[in-house]
Design a protein around this motif. Structure first.
Motif, PDB file in Angstrom:
ATOM      1  N   ALA A  57      80.856  80.993  33.745  1.00  0.00           N
ATOM      2  CA  ALA A  57      80.312  81.299  35.071  1.00  0.00           C
ATOM      3  C   ALA A  57      81.327  82.010  35.962  1.00  0.00           C
ATOM      4  O   ALA A  57      81.118  82.112  37.165  1.00  0.00           O
ATOM      5  CB  ALA A  57      79.857  80.005  35.745  1.00  0.00           C
ATOM      6  N   HIS A  58      82.416  82.495  35.380  1.00  0.00           N
ATOM      7  CA  HIS A  58      83.499  83.074  36.180  1.00  0.00           C
ATOM      8  C   HIS A  58      82.942  84.098  37.161  1.00  0.00           C
ATOM      9  O   HIS A  58      82.231  85.018  36.780  1.00  0.00           O
ATOM     10  CB  HIS A  58      84.547  83.716  35.284  1.00  0.00           C
ATOM     11  CG  HIS A  58      85.862  83.898  35.960  1.00  0.00           C
ATOM     12  ND1 HIS A  58      86.031  84.706  37.045  1.00  0.00           N
ATOM     13  CD2 HIS A  58      87.064  83.345  35.713  1.00  0.00           C
ATOM     14  CE1 HIS A  58      87.283  84.662  37.436  1.00  0.00           C
ATOM     15  NE2 HIS A  58      87.940  83.837  36.628  1.00  0.00           N
ATOM     16  N   ASP A  59      83.283  83.903  38.406  1.00  0.00           N
ATOM     17  CA  ASP A  59      82.748  84.758  39.468  1.00  0.00           C
ATOM     18  C   ASP A  59      83.760  85.785  39.973  1.00  0.00           C
ATOM     19  O   ASP A  59      83.537  86.427  40.982  1.00  0.00           O
ATOM     20  CB  ASP A  59      82.248  83.887  40.632  1.00  0.00           C
ATOM     21  CG  ASP A  59      83.343  83.017  41.240  1.00  0.00           C
ATOM     22  OD1 ASP A  59      84.528  83.139  40.818  1.00  0.00           O
ATOM     23  OD2 ASP A  59      83.019  82.208  42.127  1.00  0.00           O
ATOM     24  N   GLY A  60      84.862  85.918  39.262  1.00  0.00           N
ATOM     25  CA  GLY A  60      85.880  86.876  39.666  1.00  0.00           C
ATOM     26  C   GLY A  60      86.842  86.335  40.705  1.00  0.00           C
ATOM     27  O   GLY A  60      87.769  87.034  41.109  1.00  0.00           O
ATOM     28  N   SER A  61      86.648  85.108  41.124  1.00  0.00           N
ATOM     29  CA  SER A  61      87.504  84.552  42.177  1.00  0.00           C
ATOM     30  C   SER A  61      88.838  84.084  41.606  1.00  0.00           C
ATOM     31  O   SER A  61      88.926  83.655  40.460  1.00  0.00           O
ATOM     32  CB  SER A  61      86.812  83.376  42.865  1.00  0.00           C
ATOM     33  OG  SER A  61      86.762  82.254  42.004  1.00  0.00           O
ATOM     34  N   SER A  62      89.861  84.161  42.448  1.00  0.00           N
ATOM     35  CA  SER A  62      91.171  83.667  42.032  1.00  0.00           C
ATOM     36  C   SER A  62      91.141  82.148  41.881  1.00  0.00           C
ATOM     37  O   SER A  62      91.897  81.587  41.095  1.00  0.00           O
ATOM     38  CB  SER A  62      92.249  84.095  43.024  1.00  0.00           C
ATOM     39  OG  SER A  62      91.976  83.572  44.305  1.00  0.00           O
ATOM     40  N   GLU A  63      90.250  81.489  42.598  1.00  0.00           N
ATOM     41  CA  GLU A  63      90.128  80.036  42.488  1.00  0.00           C
ATOM     42  C   GLU A  63      89.705  79.638  41.070  1.00  0.00           C
ATOM     43  O   GLU A  63      90.287  78.739  40.462  1.00  0.00           O
ATOM     44  CB  GLU A  63      89.124  79.507  43.507  1.00  0.00           C
ATOM     45  CG  GLU A  63      89.051  78.001  43.567  1.00  0.00           C
ATOM     46  CD  GLU A  63      88.140  77.503  44.677  1.00  0.00           C
ATOM     47  OE1 GLU A  63      88.375  76.380  45.142  1.00  0.00           O
ATOM     48  OE2 GLU A  63      87.193  78.227  45.062  1.00  0.00           O
ATOM     49  N   PHE A  64      88.695  80.318  40.532  1.00  0.00           N
ATOM     50  CA  PHE A  64      88.265  80.045  39.156  1.00  0.00           C
ATOM     51  C   PHE A  64      89.398  80.372  38.183  1.00  0.00           C
ATOM     52  O   PHE A  64      89.687  79.609  37.269  1.00  0.00           O
ATOM     53  CB  PHE A  64      87.018  80.850  38.806  1.00  0.00           C
ATOM     54  CG  PHE A  64      85.721  80.137  39.062  1.00  0.00           C
ATOM     55  CD1 PHE A  64      85.562  79.257  40.115  1.00  0.00           C
ATOM     56  CD2 PHE A  64      84.626  80.368  38.242  1.00  0.00           C
ATOM     57  CE1 PHE A  64      84.362  78.612  40.344  1.00  0.00           C
ATOM     58  CE2 PHE A  64      83.416  79.728  38.460  1.00  0.00           C
ATOM     59  CZ  PHE A  64      83.281  78.856  39.516  1.00  0.00           C
ATOM     60  N   THR A  65      90.040  81.522  38.371  1.00  0.00           N
ATOM     61  CA  THR A  65      91.138  81.915  37.486  1.00  0.00           C
ATOM     62  C   THR A  65      92.234  80.864  37.497  1.00  0.00           C
ATOM     63  O   THR A  65      92.724  80.460  36.442  1.00  0.00           O
ATOM     64  CB  THR A  65      91.702  83.280  37.893  1.00  0.00           C
ATOM     65  OG1 THR A  65      90.693  84.274  37.695  1.00  0.00           O
ATOM     66  CG2 THR A  65      92.931  83.657  37.071  1.00  0.00           C
ATOM     67  N   ASP A  66      92.626  80.401  38.684  1.00  0.00           N
ATOM     68  CA  ASP A  66      93.691  79.396  38.788  1.00  0.00           C
ATOM     69  C   ASP A  66      93.326  78.112  38.063  1.00  0.00           C
ATOM     70  O   ASP A  66      94.168  77.520  37.373  1.00  0.00           O
ATOM     71  CB  ASP A  66      94.003  79.096  40.256  1.00  0.00           C
ATOM     72  CG  ASP A  66      94.649  80.270  40.979  1.00  0.00           C
ATOM     73  OD1 ASP A  66      95.109  81.218  40.302  1.00  0.00           O
ATOM     74  OD2 ASP A  66      94.676  80.238  42.223  1.00  0.00           O
ATOM     75  N   VAL A  67      92.083  77.681  38.190  1.00  0.00           N
ATOM     76  CA  VAL A  67      91.658  76.447  37.525  1.00  0.00           C
ATOM     77  C   VAL A  67      91.615  76.653  36.007  1.00  0.00           C
ATOM     78  O   VAL A  67      92.059  75.786  35.242  1.00  0.00           O
ATOM     79  CB  VAL A  67      90.300  75.965  38.077  1.00  0.00           C
ATOM     80  CG1 VAL A  67      89.741  74.804  37.252  1.00  0.00           C
ATOM     81  CG2 VAL A  67      90.447  75.550  39.538  1.00  0.00           C
ATOM     82  N   ILE A  68      91.128  77.778  35.561  1.00  0.00           N
ATOM     83  CA  ILE A  68      91.082  78.065  34.123  1.00  0.00           C
ATOM     84  C   ILE A  68      92.497  78.119  33.550  1.00  0.00           C
ATOM     85  O   ILE A  68      92.764  77.552  32.487  1.00  0.00           O
ATOM     86  CB  ILE A  68      90.297  79.369  33.855  1.00  0.00           C
ATOM     87  CG1 ILE A  68      88.806  79.137  34.139  1.00  0.00           C
ATOM     88  CG2 ILE A  68      90.523  79.865  32.435  1.00  0.00           C
ATOM     89  CD1 ILE A  68      87.971  80.408  34.214  1.00  0.00           C
ATOM     90  N   VAL A  69      93.415  78.768  34.248  1.00  0.00           N
ATOM     91  CA  VAL A  69      94.806  78.803  33.788  1.00  0.00           C
ATOM     92  C   VAL A  69      95.370  77.384  33.726  1.00  0.00           C
ATOM     93  O   VAL A  69      96.064  77.029  32.767  1.00  0.00           O
ATOM     94  CB  VAL A  69      95.661  79.718  34.697  1.00  0.00           C
ATOM     95  CG1 VAL A  69      97.152  79.523  34.449  1.00  0.00           C
ATOM     96  CG2 VAL A  69      95.275  81.175  34.494  1.00  0.00           C
ATOM     97  N   GLY A  70      95.051  76.575  34.709  1.00  0.00           N
ATOM     98  CA  GLY A  70      95.486  75.176  34.686  1.00  0.00           C
ATOM     99  C   GLY A  70      94.956  74.436  33.473  1.00  0.00           C
ATOM    100  O   GLY A  70      95.674  73.638  32.861  1.00  0.00           O
ATOM    101  N   LEU A  71      93.716  74.710  33.093  1.00  0.00           N
ATOM    102  CA  LEU A  71      93.134  74.064  31.916  1.00  0.00           C
ATOM    103  C   LEU A  71      93.757  74.583  30.618  1.00  0.00           C
ATOM    104  O   LEU A  71      93.885  73.847  29.644  1.00  0.00           O
ATOM    105  CB  LEU A  71      91.614  74.239  31.911  1.00  0.00           C
ATOM    106  CG  LEU A  71      90.891  73.480  33.030  1.00  0.00           C
ATOM    107  CD1 LEU A  71      89.437  73.917  33.118  1.00  0.00           C
ATOM    108  CD2 LEU A  71      91.007  71.979  32.839  1.00  0.00           C
ATOM    109  N   LEU A  72      94.162  75.847  30.599  1.00  0.00           N
ATOM    110  CA  LEU A  72      94.862  76.390  29.435  1.00  0.00           C
ATOM    111  C   LEU A  72      96.254  75.770  29.284  1.00  0.00           C
ATOM    112  O   LEU A  72      96.854  75.834  28.211  1.00  0.00           O
ATOM    113  CB  LEU A  72      94.975  77.911  29.532  1.00  0.00           C
ATOM    114  CG  LEU A  72      93.677  78.691  29.331  1.00  0.00           C
ATOM    115  CD1 LEU A  72      93.857  80.153  29.737  1.00  0.00           C
ATOM    116  CD2 LEU A  72      93.191  78.581  27.895  1.00  0.00           C
ATOM    117  N   ARG A  73      96.741  75.159  30.351  1.00  0.00           N
ATOM    118  CA  ARG A  73      98.054  74.490  30.339  1.00  0.00           C
ATOM    119  C   ARG A  73      97.921  72.967  30.416  1.00  0.00           C
ATOM    120  O   ARG A  73      98.909  72.271  30.623  1.00  0.00           O
ATOM    121  CB  ARG A  73      98.876  74.982  31.521  1.00  0.00           C
ATOM    122  CG  ARG A  73      99.213  76.449  31.434  1.00  0.00           C
ATOM    123  CD  ARG A  73      99.996  76.904  32.633  1.00  0.00           C
ATOM    124  NE  ARG A  73     100.369  78.303  32.481  1.00  0.00           N
ATOM    125  CZ  ARG A  73     100.554  79.133  33.488  1.00  0.00           C
ATOM    126  NH1 ARG A  73     100.420  78.712  34.732  1.00  0.00           N
ATOM    127  NH2 ARG A  73     100.890  80.388  33.260  1.00  0.00           N
TER     128      ARG A  73
END
Length: 166
Positions: A57-73
């Motif tokens: 559902a990524h909406d292009g927001s930096s908020e989603f990106t930051d959370v996804i990066v956090g989950l990758l780590r």
């Protein structure tokens, strides 16, 4: 404890918040907020499902990106693995996501390494060649029809053909 408090139930919520229509309409504010909360859940299975849903559902927001990066780590190997699988085909092409994928190339789990390298290849990242090498041998029993390994072979052959033509 009630049924809605169990990790099993919470892990099912992310899929329920997504529309599977094509094209997918943007998430409403409540669904968006719920996914972001679930990404921080104490249960690894809930975080893993939230990572898949956030990527879809990524909406292009930096908020989603930051959370996804956090989950990758994430400290849980299964959260990193599930999120990497979703991100490999995801739409986020930011440097932060690519850098997080590079970090996953050191994982013990072959599937996670495959998804990390495949994600870099799909992003046309300049570190793709190194990523493919870090995956290890491309000929593996049981993986003869794996689309990621096929893509790695194709990527290597394309570069060899290009070098030979020059």
């Amino acid at each position: 404890m009630t049924g809605e408090d169990t990790p099993y139930v919470r892990a099912r919520v992310p899929d329920l918040l997504l529309s599977w229509d094509t094209p997918r309409p943007p998430l409403g504010a409540a669904a968006r907020a719920a996914l972001l909360i679930l990404a921080g859940d104490g249960d690894w299975g809930v975080r893993a499902e939230a990572g898949r849903a956030l990527t879809a559902a990524h909406d292009g927001s930096s908020e989603f990106t930051d959370v996804i990066v956090g989950l990758l780590r994430d400290p849980a190997v299964d959260v990193r693995a599930c999120t990497a699988e979703a991100v490999a085909d995801g739409v986020d092409r930011t440097a932060a996501v690519a850098d997080a994928l590079v970090a996953l190339l050191d994982e013990d789990d072959l599937g996670t390494r495959l998804n990390a390298a495949y994600g870099l290849l799909r992003r046309d990242d300049p570190r793709t060649g190194e990523a493919i090498e870090r995956v290890g041998p491309l000929s593996r029993p049981g993986f003869e029809h794996d689309h990621r390994l096929s893509a790695f072979w194709r990527w290597k052959w394309d570069r060899e053909d290009r070098s030979a033509a020059e």
